[in-house]
Design a protein around this motif. Structure first.
Motif, PDB file in Angstrom:
ATOM      1  N   ALA A  16      -5.548  -1.656 -43.007  1.00 41.22           N
ATOM      2  CA  ALA A  16      -5.261  -1.002 -41.729  1.00 41.22           C
ATOM      3  C   ALA A  16      -6.438  -1.090 -40.769  1.00 41.22           C
ATOM      4  CB  ALA A  16      -4.876   0.456 -41.963  1.00 41.22           C
ATOM      5  N   ALA A  17      -7.626  -1.279 -41.293  1.00 37.37           N
ATOM      6  CA  ALA A  17      -8.822  -1.382 -40.444  1.00 37.37           C
ATOM      7  C   ALA A  17      -9.031  -2.793 -39.893  1.00 37.37           C
ATOM      8  CB  ALA A  17     -10.048  -0.941 -41.238  1.00 37.37           C
ATOM      9  N   ARG A  18      -8.241  -3.738 -40.320  1.00 33.30           N
ATOM     10  CA  ARG A  18      -8.398  -5.121 -39.840  1.00 33.30           C
ATOM     11  C   ARG A  18      -7.923  -5.248 -38.396  1.00 33.30           C
ATOM     12  NH1 ARG A  18      -8.877  -9.489 -43.732  1.00 33.30           N
ATOM     13  NH2 ARG A  18      -9.083  -8.642 -45.824  1.00 33.30           N
ATOM     14  N   PRO A  19      -8.503  -6.204 -37.673  1.00 35.34           N
ATOM     15  CA  PRO A  19      -8.085  -6.413 -36.279  1.00 35.34           C
ATOM     16  C   PRO A  19      -6.589  -6.738 -36.194  1.00 35.34           C
ATOM     17  CG  PRO A  19     -10.085  -7.641 -36.759  1.00 35.34           C
ATOM     18  CD  PRO A  19      -9.588  -7.091 -38.071  1.00 35.34           C
ATOM     19  N   GLY A  20      -5.945  -6.208 -35.184  1.00 33.15           N
ATOM     20  CA  GLY A  20      -4.547  -6.521 -34.919  1.00 33.15           C
ATOM     21  C   GLY A  20      -3.552  -5.837 -35.830  1.00 33.15           C
ATOM     22  N   PHE A  21      -3.996  -4.859 -36.635  1.00 26.60           N
ATOM     23  CA  PHE A  21      -3.091  -4.198 -37.573  1.00 26.60           C
ATOM     24  C   PHE A  21      -1.900  -3.585 -36.839  1.00 26.60           C
ATOM     25  CE2 PHE A  21      -1.560  -0.384 -39.750  1.00 26.60           C
ATOM     26  CZ  PHE A  21      -1.277  -0.887 -41.005  1.00 26.60           C
ATOM     27  N   ARG A  22      -0.717  -3.783 -37.415  1.00 29.46           N
ATOM     28  CA  ARG A  22       0.505  -3.142 -36.926  1.00 29.46           C
ATOM     29  C   ARG A  22       1.374  -2.803 -38.131  1.00 29.46           C
ATOM     30  NH1 ARG A  22       4.340  -6.136 -32.690  1.00 29.46           N
ATOM     31  NH2 ARG A  22       2.679  -5.528 -31.267  1.00 29.46           N
ATOM     32  N   LEU A  23       1.920  -1.596 -38.122  1.00 26.86           N
ATOM     33  CA  LEU A  23       2.845  -1.126 -39.150  1.00 26.86           C
ATOM     34  C   LEU A  23       4.108  -0.664 -38.449  1.00 26.86           C
ATOM     35  CD1 LEU A  23       3.678   0.041 -42.000  1.00 26.86           C
ATOM     36  CD2 LEU A  23       2.451   2.122 -41.320  1.00 26.86           C
ATOM     37  N   VAL A  24       5.247  -1.147 -38.911  1.00 26.08           N
ATOM     38  CA  VAL A  24       6.534  -0.691 -38.406  1.00 26.08           C
ATOM     39  C   VAL A  24       7.255  -0.039 -39.577  1.00 26.08           C
ATOM     40  CG1 VAL A  24       8.717  -1.357 -37.315  1.00 26.08           C
ATOM     41  CG2 VAL A  24       6.613  -2.578 -36.728  1.00 26.08           C
ATOM     42  N   ILE A  25       7.787   1.154 -39.327  1.00 27.68           N
ATOM     43  CA  ILE A  25       8.495   1.875 -40.383  1.00 27.68           C
ATOM     44  C   ILE A  25       9.931   2.149 -39.958  1.00 27.68           C
ATOM     45  CG2 ILE A  25       6.424   2.916 -41.354  1.00 27.68           C
ATOM     46  CD1 ILE A  25       7.237   5.542 -39.885  1.00 27.68           C
ATOM     47  N   ALA A  26      10.776   2.316 -40.960  1.00 27.74           N
ATOM     48  CA  ALA A  26      12.172   2.704 -40.755  1.00 27.74           C
ATOM     49  C   ALA A  26      12.410   3.975 -41.569  1.00 27.74           C
ATOM     50  CB  ALA A  26      13.111   1.600 -41.214  1.00 27.74           C
ATOM     51  N   GLY A  62      12.015   1.844 -45.132  1.00 26.54           N
ATOM     52  CA  GLY A  62      11.527   0.480 -44.965  1.00 26.54           C
ATOM     53  C   GLY A  62      10.207   0.458 -44.242  1.00 26.54           C
ATOM     54  N   ALA A  63       9.472  -0.633 -44.435  1.00 26.49           N
ATOM     55  CA  ALA A  63       8.190  -0.796 -43.767  1.00 26.49           C
ATOM     56  C   ALA A  63       7.804  -2.268 -43.757  1.00 26.49           C
ATOM     57  CB  ALA A  63       7.107   0.022 -44.464  1.00 26.49           C
ATOM     58  N   ALA A  64       7.073  -2.641 -42.746  1.00 29.58           N
ATOM     59  CA  ALA A  64       6.498  -3.980 -42.660  1.00 29.58           C
ATOM     60  C   ALA A  64       5.175  -3.848 -41.921  1.00 29.58           C
ATOM     61  CB  ALA A  64       7.433  -4.936 -41.918  1.00 29.58           C
ATOM     62  N   TYR A  65       4.165  -4.552 -42.404  1.00 26.70           N
ATOM     63  CA  TYR A  65       2.887  -4.498 -41.710  1.00 26.70           C
ATOM     64  C   TYR A  65       2.103  -5.789 -41.895  1.00 26.70           C
ATOM     65  CZ  TYR A  65       0.205  -3.572 -46.011  1.00 26.70           C
ATOM     66  OH  TYR A  65      -0.376  -3.665 -47.237  1.00 26.70           O
ATOM     67  N   GLY A  66       1.107  -5.930 -41.038  1.00 29.59           N
ATOM     68  CA  GLY A  66       0.210  -7.071 -41.125  1.00 29.59           C
ATOM     69  C   GLY A  66      -0.938  -6.918 -40.160  1.00 29.59           C
ATOM     70  N   TRP A  67      -1.716  -7.971 -40.040  1.00 31.15           N
ATOM     71  CA  TRP A  67      -2.905  -7.965 -39.193  1.00 31.15           C
ATOM     72  C   TRP A  67      -3.235  -9.391 -38.778  1.00 31.15           C
ATOM     73  CZ3 TRP A  67      -5.758 -10.886 -42.446  1.00 31.15           C
ATOM     74  CH2 TRP A  67      -5.624 -10.677 -43.810  1.00 31.15           C
ATOM     75  N   THR A  68      -4.172  -9.517 -37.851  1.00 28.48           N
ATOM     76  CA  THR A  68      -4.545 -10.820 -37.320  1.00 28.48           C
ATOM     77  C   THR A  68      -5.460 -11.567 -38.274  1.00 28.48           C
ATOM     78  OG1 THR A  68      -4.373 -10.008 -35.054  1.00 28.48           O
ATOM     79  CG2 THR A  68      -5.633 -12.032 -35.376  1.00 28.48           C
ATOM     80  N   MET A  69      -5.079 -12.796 -38.565  1.00 26.91           N
ATOM     81  CA  MET A  69      -5.912 -13.733 -39.315  1.00 26.91           C
ATOM     82  C   MET A  69      -6.513 -14.670 -38.261  1.00 26.91           C
ATOM     83  SD  MET A  69      -4.682 -16.445 -42.281  1.00 26.91           S
ATOM     84  CE  MET A  69      -4.209 -15.210 -43.491  1.00 26.91           C
TER      85      MET A  69
END
Length: 175
Positions: free
Chosen positions: A50-60, A68-75
């Motif tokens: 969660a501390a990585r640049p560009g982190f986003r979490l979407v929850i349902a 439900g949930a989906a998340y990621g960050w910028t590589m």
């Protein structure tokens, strides 16, 4: 009725328990068969992700329950999956990528479009040129990715799991 929300890293603590429980439920299923050690690794690693640049979490959520949930960050440009066998196409390697780290839906809530909406919300408006993820080729999700335009760009082998397909998807910059 399912409600969707985007969470930033600073609002992760309030759902960490529910997110960990959902992860444990989904990954206890075949072919994953993950147990307490893997769930503990997920929970312990989530704050760093969660501390990585560009982190986003979407929850349902439905009826105040996380379904439900989906998340990621910028590589960043110039980087790729650390245990990859080889490199992706140069256009991918040299661009920022959005790394989708998890995409999970409660088993009783699948086949209702929740997963598709999570992924749509996760990727819409991203500034990166590409999305990437690692997919276990033994799972139903691998077929879903293929049908939605994801294509293989490599393979990776983690010390604790099966070989993974590294997939990419071109993103349209949009607001």
């Amino acid at each position: 009725m399912v409600a969707f929300a985007t969470r930033q890293a600073n609002r992760l603590t309030s759902i960490l328990g529910a997110l960990t429980d959902l992860y444990a439920l989904v990954y206890a299923e075949p072919p994953y068969l993950e147990g307490p050690a893997q769930v503990a690794r997920f929970r312990a690693g989530l704050p760093d992700e969660a501390a990585r640049p560009g982190f986003r979490l979407v929850i349902a959520s439905e009826d105040d329950q996380l379904v439900g949930a989906a998340y990621g960050w910028t590589m960043a440009a110039g980087t790729w999956w650390s245990r990859a066998e080889g490199h992706p196409p140069e256009s991918v390697q040299n661009s920022d990528k959005f790394a989708v780290m998890e995409w999970i839906v409660h088993p009783r809530h699948r086949a209702r479009g929740i997963g598709a909406e999570l992924m749509r919300r996760l990727l819409t408006g991203r500034p990166e040129s590409w999305a990437t993820l690692a997919s276990d080729p033994r799972t139903q999700a691998r077929d879903i990715y293929r049908r939605n335009g994801w294509r293989e760009a490599g393979r990776s082998r983690l010390p604790w799991g099966p070989p993974m397909d590294l997939l990419i998807l071109g993103l349209q910059a949009s607001d």
